[in-house]
Motif scaffolding. Structure first.
Motif, PDB file in Angstrom:
ATOM      1  N   ASP A 169       0.851  -1.188   0.000  1.00 35.66           N
ATOM      2  CA  ASP A 169       0.000   0.000   0.000  1.00 35.66           C
ATOM      3  C   ASP A 169       0.885   1.236   0.000  1.00 35.66           C
ATOM      4  OD1 ASP A 169       0.923   0.324   2.623  1.00 35.66           O
ATOM      5  OD2 ASP A 169      -0.827  -0.694   3.468  1.00 35.66           O
ATOM      6  N   SER A 170       0.263   2.400   0.156  1.00 34.25           N
ATOM      7  CA  SER A 170       1.027   3.648   0.092  1.00 34.25           C
ATOM      8  C   SER A 170       2.009   3.780   1.241  1.00 34.25           C
ATOM      9  CB  SER A 170       0.065   4.849   0.103  1.00 34.25           C
ATOM     10  OG  SER A 170      -0.748   4.817   1.273  1.00 34.25           O
ATOM     11  N   GLY A 171       1.802   2.996   2.337  1.00 33.68           N
ATOM     12  CA  GLY A 171       2.716   3.064   3.476  1.00 33.68           C
ATOM     13  C   GLY A 171       3.889   2.127   3.367  1.00 33.68           C
ATOM     14  N   GLY A 172       3.969   1.337   2.309  1.00 35.60           N
ATOM     15  CA  GLY A 172       5.078   0.417   2.150  1.00 35.60           C
ATOM     16  C   GLY A 172       4.596  -1.014   1.987  1.00 35.60           C
ATOM     17  N   PHE A 173       5.399  -1.957   2.446  1.00 34.97           N
ATOM     18  CA  PHE A 173       5.123  -3.382   2.315  1.00 34.97           C
ATOM     19  C   PHE A 173       4.865  -3.970   3.700  1.00 34.97           C
ATOM     20  CE2 PHE A 173       7.325  -2.108  -1.406  1.00 34.97           C
ATOM     21  CZ  PHE A 173       7.001  -2.994  -2.423  1.00 34.97           C
ATOM     22  N   SER A 174       3.886  -4.851   3.813  1.00 37.62           N
ATOM     23  CA  SER A 174       3.590  -5.477   5.097  1.00 37.62           C
ATOM     24  C   SER A 174       3.264  -6.946   4.894  1.00 37.62           C
ATOM     25  CB  SER A 174       2.425  -4.772   5.797  1.00 37.62           C
ATOM     26  OG  SER A 174       1.237  -4.862   5.027  1.00 37.62           O
ATOM     27  N   ALA A 175       3.488  -7.733   5.935  1.00 41.86           N
ATOM     28  CA  ALA A 175       3.199  -9.162   5.902  1.00 41.86           C
ATOM     29  C   ALA A 175       2.668  -9.589   7.258  1.00 41.86           C
ATOM     30  CB  ALA A 175       4.451  -9.960   5.550  1.00 41.86           C
ATOM     31  N   ARG A 176       1.846 -10.625   7.264  1.00 45.02           N
ATOM     32  CA  ARG A 176       1.269 -11.144   8.507  1.00 45.02           C
ATOM     33  C   ARG A 176       1.499 -12.647   8.587  1.00 45.02           C
ATOM     34  NH1 ARG A 176      -4.684  -9.564  10.312  1.00 45.02           N
ATOM     35  NH2 ARG A 176      -3.464  -7.706  10.850  1.00 45.02           N
ATOM     36  N   LYS A 177       1.933 -13.104   9.755  1.00 46.01           N
ATOM     37  CA  LYS A 177       2.095 -14.527  10.010  1.00 46.01           C
ATOM     38  C   LYS A 177       1.346 -14.861  11.293  1.00 46.01           C
ATOM     39  CE  LYS A 177       5.548 -18.214  10.400  1.00 46.01           C
ATOM     40  NZ  LYS A 177       6.989 -18.552  10.364  1.00 46.01           N
ATOM     41  N   GLU A 178       0.549 -15.931  11.254  1.00 47.30           N
ATOM     42  CA  GLU A 178      -0.306 -16.275  12.389  1.00 47.30           C
ATOM     43  C   GLU A 178      -0.220 -17.773  12.662  1.00 47.30           C
ATOM     44  OE1 GLU A 178      -5.018 -16.523  12.625  1.00 47.30           O
ATOM     45  OE2 GLU A 178      -4.331 -14.442  12.692  1.00 47.30           O
ATOM     46  N   GLN A 179      -0.249 -18.132  13.959  1.00 46.09           N
ATOM     47  CA  GLN A 179      -0.182 -19.547  14.314  1.00 46.09           C
ATOM     48  C   GLN A 179      -0.846 -19.778  15.668  1.00 46.09           C
ATOM     49  OE1 GLN A 179       3.589 -21.264  13.466  1.00 46.09           O
ATOM     50  NE2 GLN A 179       3.154 -23.211  14.479  1.00 46.09           N
ATOM     51  N   ARG A 180      -1.491 -20.954  15.797  1.00 44.12           N
ATOM     52  CA  ARG A 180      -2.133 -21.378  17.053  1.00 44.12           C
ATOM     53  C   ARG A 180      -1.347 -22.531  17.660  1.00 44.12           C
ATOM     54  NH1 ARG A 180      -7.572 -19.691  17.796  1.00 44.12           N
ATOM     55  NH2 ARG A 180      -8.313 -18.443  16.029  1.00 44.12           N
ATOM     56  N   PHE A 181      -1.314 -22.556  19.002  1.00 46.40           N
ATOM     57  CA  PHE A 181      -0.622 -23.608  19.729  1.00 46.40           C
ATOM     58  C   PHE A 181      -1.548 -24.138  20.826  1.00 46.40           C
ATOM     59  CE2 PHE A 181       2.409 -20.429  18.322  1.00 46.40           C
ATOM     60  CZ  PHE A 181       3.399 -21.181  17.688  1.00 46.40           C
ATOM     61  N   ARG A 182      -1.770 -25.439  20.859  1.00 43.99           N
ATOM     62  CA  ARG A 182      -2.532 -26.072  21.928  1.00 43.99           C
ATOM     63  C   ARG A 182      -1.628 -26.302  23.136  1.00 43.99           C
ATOM     64  NH1 ARG A 182      -7.666 -26.209  22.703  1.00 43.99           N
ATOM     65  NH2 ARG A 182      -7.439 -28.226  23.753  1.00 43.99           N
ATOM     66  N   VAL A 183      -2.153 -26.017  24.341  1.00 45.63           N
ATOM     67  CA  VAL A 183      -1.358 -26.178  25.556  1.00 45.63           C
ATOM     68  C   VAL A 183      -2.209 -26.825  26.640  1.00 45.63           C
ATOM     69  CG1 VAL A 183       0.191 -24.250  25.102  1.00 45.63           C
ATOM     70  CG2 VAL A 183      -1.957 -23.833  26.301  1.00 45.63           C
ATOM     71  N   GLU A 184      -1.529 -27.485  27.584  1.00 45.96           N
ATOM     72  CA  GLU A 184      -2.173 -28.034  28.767  1.00 45.96           C
ATOM     73  C   GLU A 184      -1.425 -27.533  29.996  1.00 45.96           C
ATOM     74  OE1 GLU A 184      -2.371 -32.244  28.588  1.00 45.96           O
ATOM     75  OE2 GLU A 184      -3.617 -32.302  26.765  1.00 45.96           O
ATOM     76  N   GLY A 185      -2.153 -27.005  30.979  1.00 40.98           N
ATOM     77  CA  GLY A 185      -1.511 -26.425  32.141  1.00 40.98           C
ATOM     78  C   GLY A 185      -0.956 -25.048  31.831  1.00 40.98           C
ATOM     79  N   ARG A 186      -0.069 -24.568  32.703  1.00 40.53           N
ATOM     80  CA  ARG A 186       0.504 -23.235  32.523  1.00 40.53           C
ATOM     81  C   ARG A 186       1.583 -23.247  31.441  1.00 40.53           C
ATOM     82  NH1 ARG A 186       3.428 -19.778  37.281  1.00 40.53           N
ATOM     83  NH2 ARG A 186       1.254 -19.344  37.886  1.00 40.53           N
ATOM     84  N   PRO A 187       1.401 -22.491  30.366  1.00 45.53           N
ATOM     85  CA  PRO A 187       2.438 -22.439  29.325  1.00 45.53           C
ATOM     86  C   PRO A 187       3.502 -21.395  29.652  1.00 45.53           C
ATOM     87  CG  PRO A 187       0.534 -21.177  28.625  1.00 45.53           C
ATOM     88  CD  PRO A 187       0.189 -21.754  29.975  1.00 45.53           C
ATOM     89  N   THR A 188       4.676 -21.575  29.078  1.00 44.56           N
ATOM     90  CA  THR A 188       5.752 -20.591  29.124  1.00 44.56           C
ATOM     91  C   THR A 188       5.901 -20.018  27.726  1.00 44.56           C
ATOM     92  OG1 THR A 188       6.894 -21.739  30.905  1.00 44.56           O
ATOM     93  CG2 THR A 188       8.178 -20.190  29.606  1.00 44.56           C
ATOM     94  N   ILE A 189       5.720 -18.701  27.600  1.00 44.30           N
ATOM     95  CA  ILE A 189       5.640 -18.065  26.285  1.00 44.30           C
ATOM     96  C   ILE A 189       6.702 -16.980  26.186  1.00 44.30           C
ATOM     97  CG2 ILE A 189       4.120 -16.854  24.674  1.00 44.30           C
ATOM     98  CD1 ILE A 189       1.798 -17.955  26.598  1.00 44.30           C
TER      99      ILE A 189
END
Length: 321
Positions: free
Chosen positions: A27-47
């Motif tokens: 677009d007029s502001g330049g170039f952009s990209a998006r990356k998305e991902q889901r992760f299944r977890v059990e209990g408290r995750p460390t992120i």
């Protein structure tokens, strides 16, 4: 990212796929990209969330999964393709990192060069989150567990967070509201605000800025509280019931009391000092400012509004005689 054929100028505003789950937008502001991902977890995750330059936003939700979205933007396609976004999971540990190589010559004919990678994550309420940004703001909401957030240049804002909390900014204000737990808050240049139920210890420091601490009912000085600023005032609001040994000193300023009429204030040259026992004196509460005033007052939380009165029952019509 895999190279694709460049878009002609008349295709501005179109989309070009790079990888699965990642597209380039021009677009007029330049170039952009998006990356998305889901992760299944059990209990408290460390992120672990890290970006070389950009905002990092974390919000809790009531799901046993982590959703991460990275939005990269650059002033040229070559710079955008140089941004490397890695996402991985090993058991309960999830790692997301956006990196970019160093660039020489930050000025081009017709404009400058810029690139960022913004990270947005939805995580379980009970999570351990580690955040690192080279240059960007940090926002965290509703996470209750362990939070360690650091940015070299940017503002940090947290709301409704609890547990073990660390917030550190190299250059920016730190604002923490509705906190419940142990806090270590610091900035080299900026103001600090901490508000909530403080338990397990408090460290709030600023190299150059005011510090405001509002301790709600239920706060406990069961670990040392240390509040210190090199240049700025300190405002500390305490609940009616709090046990602490208070030691407050300003090298160049005044000490004001509101709701503590019997505490002694000593003059020390251009500064003031206050030493007193609150309650049974358990726990140490230390305040220091190099150049600024100290204000000690009572916390006040207005009561919630009364619920509306129920509507009056309808009056039954009289039966004809």
């Amino acid at each position: 990212m895999r190279r694709s054929r460049a878009l002609p100028f008349f295709a501005l505003g179109g989309l070009l796929p790079l990888l699965a789950g990642c597209v380039v937008h021009v677009d007029s502001g330049g170039f952009s990209a998006r990356k998305e991902q889901r992760f299944r977890v059990e209990g408290r995750p460390t992120i672990d969330l890290a970006t070389f330059d950009g905002t990092i936003e974390v919000q809790a939700w009531d799901r046993d999964e982590v959703l991460v979205q990275v939005d990269s933007r650059a002033s040229s396609r070559a710079l955008l393709e140089g941004i490397d976004v890695k996402m991985s999971q090993q058991g309960r540990r999830i790692a997301v990192e956006a990196t970019a190589p160093e660039q020489d010559g930050w000025q081009l004919r017709g404009g400058g060069i810029s690139r960022t990678a913004r990270v947005v994550a939805s995580v379980p309420v009970d999570s351990e989150v580690r955040i690192r940004s080279g240059d960007g703001a940090v926002h965290v909401e509703r996470v209750r567990g362990v939070i360690d957030a650091r940015t070299r240049d940017g503002r940090i804002v947290m709301r409704e967070v609890g547990g073990e909390i660390v917030a550190d900014s190299g250059d920016g204000a730190v604002q923490m509201e509705d906190v419940d737990g142990r806090c270590t808050v610091s900035t080299r240049d900026g103001s600090v605000l901490v508000s909530g139920r403080l338990r397990g210890g408090l460290r709030a420091s600023s190299g150059d800025g005011t510090i405001t601490v509002r301790a709600a009912d239920g706060s406990v000085v069961n670990g040392d509280w240390q509040i210190e600023t090199g240049d700025g005032g300190v405002v500390l609001a305490l609940p009616d019931v709090l046990d602490a040994s208070l030691d407050a000193r300003t090298s160049d300023g005044r000490i004001s009391l509101n709701g503590f009429p019997d505490l002694p204030i000593e003059q020390e040259g251009e500064g003031r000092r206050l030493q007193a026992v609150l309650g049974n004196g358990q726990g140490r509460l230390r305040i220091r400012t190099g150049d600024g005033s100290i204000t000690l007052k009572r916390s006040f939380v207005p009561p919630p509004p009364a619920p509306p009165a129920p509507p009056a029952p309808p009056v039954a019509p009289e039966s004809p005689r």
